[in-house]
Write a protein that holds these residues in place. Structure first.
Motif, PDB file in Angstrom:
ATOM      1  N   GLY A 216       0.807  -1.208   0.000  1.00 29.25           N
ATOM      2  CA  GLY A 216       0.000   0.000   0.000  1.00 29.25           C
ATOM      3  C   GLY A 216       0.836   1.251   0.000  1.00 29.25           C
ATOM      4  N   MET A 217       2.160   1.081   0.012  1.00 35.38           N
ATOM      5  CA  MET A 217       3.080   2.220   0.031  1.00 35.38           C
ATOM      6  C   MET A 217       4.061   2.104  -1.127  1.00 35.38           C
ATOM      7  N   THR A 218       4.341   3.236  -1.748  1.00 34.13           N
ATOM      8  CA  THR A 218       5.352   3.305  -2.797  1.00 34.13           C
ATOM      9  C   THR A 218       6.383   4.337  -2.378  1.00 34.13           C
ATOM     10  N   PHE A 219       7.636   3.890  -2.226  1.00 32.73           N
ATOM     11  CA  PHE A 219       8.672   4.806  -1.782  1.00 32.73           C
ATOM     12  C   PHE A 219      10.046   4.287  -2.181  1.00 32.73           C
ATOM     13  N   VAL A 220      10.993   5.216  -2.234  1.00 30.30           N
ATOM     14  CA  VAL A 220      12.410   4.895  -2.393  1.00 30.30           C
ATOM     15  C   VAL A 220      13.164   5.648  -1.300  1.00 30.30           C
ATOM     16  N   SER A 221      14.323   5.178  -0.958  1.00 33.63           N
ATOM     17  CA  SER A 221      15.185   5.826   0.038  1.00 33.63           C
ATOM     18  C   SER A 221      14.449   6.187   1.329  1.00 33.63           C
ATOM     19  N   PRO A 222      13.814   5.216   1.994  1.00 36.26           N
ATOM     20  CA  PRO A 222      13.141   5.519   3.262  1.00 36.26           C
ATOM     21  C   PRO A 222      14.154   5.844   4.352  1.00 36.26           C
ATOM     22  N   ASN A 223      13.756   6.731   5.273  1.00 38.19           N
ATOM     23  CA  ASN A 223      14.681   7.131   6.324  1.00 38.19           C
ATOM     24  C   ASN A 223      13.910   7.744   7.487  1.00 38.19           C
ATOM     25  N   TYR A 224      14.632   8.008   8.560  1.00 41.02           N
ATOM     26  CA  TYR A 224      14.113   8.762   9.705  1.00 41.02           C
ATOM     27  C   TYR A 224      12.846   8.157  10.285  1.00 41.02           C
ATOM     28  N   VAL A 225      12.862   6.875  10.600  1.00 43.14           N
ATOM     29  CA  VAL A 225      11.716   6.255  11.254  1.00 43.14           C
ATOM     30  C   VAL A 225      11.647   6.721  12.703  1.00 43.14           C
ATOM     31  N   ASN A 226      10.432   6.911  13.190  1.00 47.10           N
ATOM     32  CA  ASN A 226      10.246   7.467  14.525  1.00 47.10           C
ATOM     33  C   ASN A 226       8.990   6.872  15.144  1.00 47.10           C
ATOM     34  N   SER A 227       9.045   6.549  16.427  1.00 46.75           N
ATOM     35  CA  SER A 227       7.906   5.981  17.140  1.00 46.75           C
ATOM     36  C   SER A 227       7.209   7.061  17.963  1.00 46.75           C
ATOM     37  N   GLU A 228       5.879   7.091  17.878  1.00 46.71           N
ATOM     38  CA  GLU A 228       5.093   8.055  18.632  1.00 46.71           C
ATOM     39  C   GLU A 228       5.142   7.693  20.113  1.00 46.71           C
ATOM     40  N   PRO A 229       5.243   8.675  21.026  1.00 47.26           N
ATOM     41  CA  PRO A 229       5.472   8.400  22.446  1.00 47.26           C
ATOM     42  C   PRO A 229       4.458   7.482  23.101  1.00 47.26           C
ATOM     43  N   ASP A 230       3.208   7.481  22.625  1.00 49.81           N
ATOM     44  CA  ASP A 230       2.206   6.596  23.216  1.00 49.81           C
ATOM     45  C   ASP A 230       2.239   5.189  22.626  1.00 49.81           C
ATOM     46  N   GLY A 231       3.029   4.992  21.583  1.00 49.54           N
ATOM     47  CA  GLY A 231       3.178   3.675  20.987  1.00 49.54           C
ATOM     48  C   GLY A 231       2.113   3.293  19.985  1.00 49.54           C
ATOM     49  N   ASN A 232       1.262   4.243  19.590  1.00 49.00           N
ATOM     50  CA  ASN A 232       0.163   3.924  18.682  1.00 49.00           C
ATOM     51  C   ASN A 232       0.497   4.135  17.211  1.00 49.00           C
ATOM     52  N   PHE A 233       1.547   4.899  16.926  1.00 50.58           N
ATOM     53  CA  PHE A 233       1.893   5.209  15.549  1.00 50.58           C
ATOM     54  C   PHE A 233       3.400   5.104  15.331  1.00 50.58           C
ATOM     55  N   VAL A 234       3.764   4.876  14.082  1.00 47.70           N
ATOM     56  CA  VAL A 234       5.150   4.955  13.624  1.00 47.70           C
ATOM     57  C   VAL A 234       5.140   5.824  12.378  1.00 47.70           C
ATOM     58  N   VAL A 235       6.136   6.677  12.226  1.00 46.30           N
ATOM     59  CA  VAL A 235       6.216   7.546  11.053  1.00 46.30           C
ATOM     60  C   VAL A 235       7.596   7.404  10.429  1.00 46.30           C
ATOM     61  N   PHE A 236       7.666   7.429   9.108  1.00 45.45           N
ATOM     62  CA  PHE A 236       8.954   7.498   8.427  1.00 45.45           C
ATOM     63  C   PHE A 236       8.786   8.342   7.174  1.00 45.45           C
ATOM     64  N   SER A 237       9.891   8.790   6.616  1.00 44.55           N
ATOM     65  CA  SER A 237       9.829   9.684   5.471  1.00 44.55           C
ATOM     66  C   SER A 237      10.721   9.201   4.343  1.00 44.55           C
ATOM     67  N   SER A 238      10.431   9.723   3.172  1.00 39.28           N
ATOM     68  CA  SER A 238      11.236   9.474   1.981  1.00 39.28           C
ATOM     69  C   SER A 238      11.366  10.791   1.243  1.00 39.28           C
ATOM     70  N   TYR A 239      12.596  11.211   0.975  1.00 40.86           N
ATOM     71  CA  TYR A 239      12.797  12.484   0.286  1.00 40.86           C
ATOM     72  C   TYR A 239      12.075  12.517  -1.053  1.00 40.86           C
ATOM     73  N   ALA A 240      12.015  11.372  -1.729  1.00 41.26           N
ATOM     74  CA  ALA A 240      11.455  11.335  -3.071  1.00 41.26           C
ATOM     75  C   ALA A 240       9.936  11.198  -3.085  1.00 41.26           C
ATOM     76  N   ASN A 241       9.344  10.819  -1.937  1.00 46.03           N
ATOM     77  CA  ASN A 241       7.918  10.506  -1.938  1.00 46.03           C
ATOM     78  C   ASN A 241       7.097  11.306  -0.941  1.00 46.03           C
ATOM     79  N   GLY A 242       7.452  11.256   0.339  1.00 45.97           N
ATOM     80  CA  GLY A 242       6.675  11.970   1.336  1.00 45.97           C
ATOM     81  C   GLY A 242       6.841  11.364   2.702  1.00 45.97           C
ATOM     82  N   ILE A 243       5.848  11.604   3.566  1.00 38.94           N
ATOM     83  CA  ILE A 243       5.881  11.081   4.922  1.00 38.94           C
ATOM     84  C   ILE A 243       4.734  10.091   5.103  1.00 38.94           C
ATOM     85  N   PHE A 244       5.036   8.966   5.736  1.00 39.22           N
ATOM     86  CA  PHE A 244       4.082   7.874   5.910  1.00 39.22           C
ATOM     87  C   PHE A 244       3.767   7.718   7.397  1.00 39.22           C
ATOM     88  N   LEU A 245       2.494   7.674   7.717  1.00 40.90           N
ATOM     89  CA  LEU A 245       2.029   7.448   9.071  1.00 40.90           C
ATOM     90  C   LEU A 245       1.411   6.060   9.138  1.00 40.90           C
TER      91      LEU A 245
END
Length: 300
Positions: A216-245
């Protein structure tokens, strides 16, 4: 809202690689690549205004292993800072809880070829383990000794986990049960989900989310994964595509796509007091603020 203040003329603040706010809010630390001398800079923070003042510097002249600092992470207990450098070292720094000043605790070197080129690191919620990704395709697991020094515990290589190829960033969930790793292997970028043994720190792969659209996701060069403090979400970004929640199952740690916003995004950070994500946008270091509501991202 704009920039309230900046620090002109500070020789140590040249090319800022990373910014890290201390857990007690008293200090901000940055890894600065200086044309003359690489430096870890300590800034004191005024609680009422948030304004910063340089209060200390630890240079590569003092600690040669700080040359080309790439990433900074703090132990949740606030005692230690760990710096990964492109010179194949992880430096342990002891933090004075009153002044915020840093002093050398120890250095661990990536003597094995697979460990060369440390890129990113994170500390477990219990402050007992450090996880480091390497441009050679490895994830190193290190234990934190009582004096802040590090000891190698295990190494995960592509020969151990077939899906692992070029891990770029890693984040541990707040409950310590999972690790999330971005992997930008050429032609096969992906987000990897590991279960984590909270006793020995070991990792086991449980989910692979490829960037070829099948997840369900299309991306290249994923980076900067981060966990939300409550543990309900994870976010990461791709310079070429965007930010994924991604929504996180707090029982299994497995992820499902919740929302996506196209754009040229870099590092992200969650505000621990509200549902805000601060994201670096583009190469000009502008900050975009986004709001999570009902598992969706809205530009604020």
């Amino acid at each position: 809202e704009g920039t309230d203040s900046f620090l002109p003329g500070e020789p140590a603040l040249n090319i800022l690689r990373r910014l890290l706010a201390s857990s007690d809010g008293k200090n901000v630390y940055t890894a600065s690549w200086n044309s003359q001398l690489d430096t870890i800079v300590t800034l004191s923070r005024e609680p009422a205004t948030g304004l910063l003042e340089v209060s200390g510097e630890l240079t590569a002249n003092q600690v040669p292993e700080l040359t080309s600092p790439q990433e900074i992470a703090q132990s949740p207990d606030g005692r230690w800072l760990f710096v990964a450098s492109l010179t194949d070292n992880v430096v342990s720094l002891e933090r004075n809880p009153v002044t915020g000043a840093l002093s050398l605790a120890g250095v661990i070197n990536g003597d094995l070829a697979e460990l060369r080129g440390f890129l990113n690191l994170t500390v477990s919620p219990d402050s007992k383990f450090v996880y480091v990704t390497s441009s050679r395709g490895a994830i190193s697991i290190m234990s934190v000794n009582p004096d802040g020094t590090l000891s190698f515990e295990s190494i995960i290589l592509p020969t151990d986990v077939v899906a692992l190829g070029d891990p770029t960033s890693i984040s541990i969930s707040p409950d310590g049960k999972n690790a999330y790793v971005t992997d930008e292997s050429a032609g096969a970028p992906k987000l990897l989900v590991f279960s984590r043994n909270t006793l020995d720190g070991s990792l086991s792969l449980i989910q692979t989310l490829p960037g070829d659209g099948s997840s369900g996701m299309t991306f290249v060069s994923p980076n900067y994964v981060n966990s939300e403090p409550d543990g309900n979400f994870v976010v990461f970004s791709s310079y070429a595509n965007g930010i994924f929640l991604l929504s996180r199952d707090t029982n299994t740690g497995l992820l499902t796509l919740a929302d996506f916003q196209a754009g040229n995004f870099g590092e992200s950070a969650f505000d621990r007091k509200s549902n805000l994500i601060a994201v670096r946008q583009g190469l000009n270091q502008l900050i975009s603020i986004n709001f999570i509501q009902n598992q969706a991202i809205y530009t604020k």
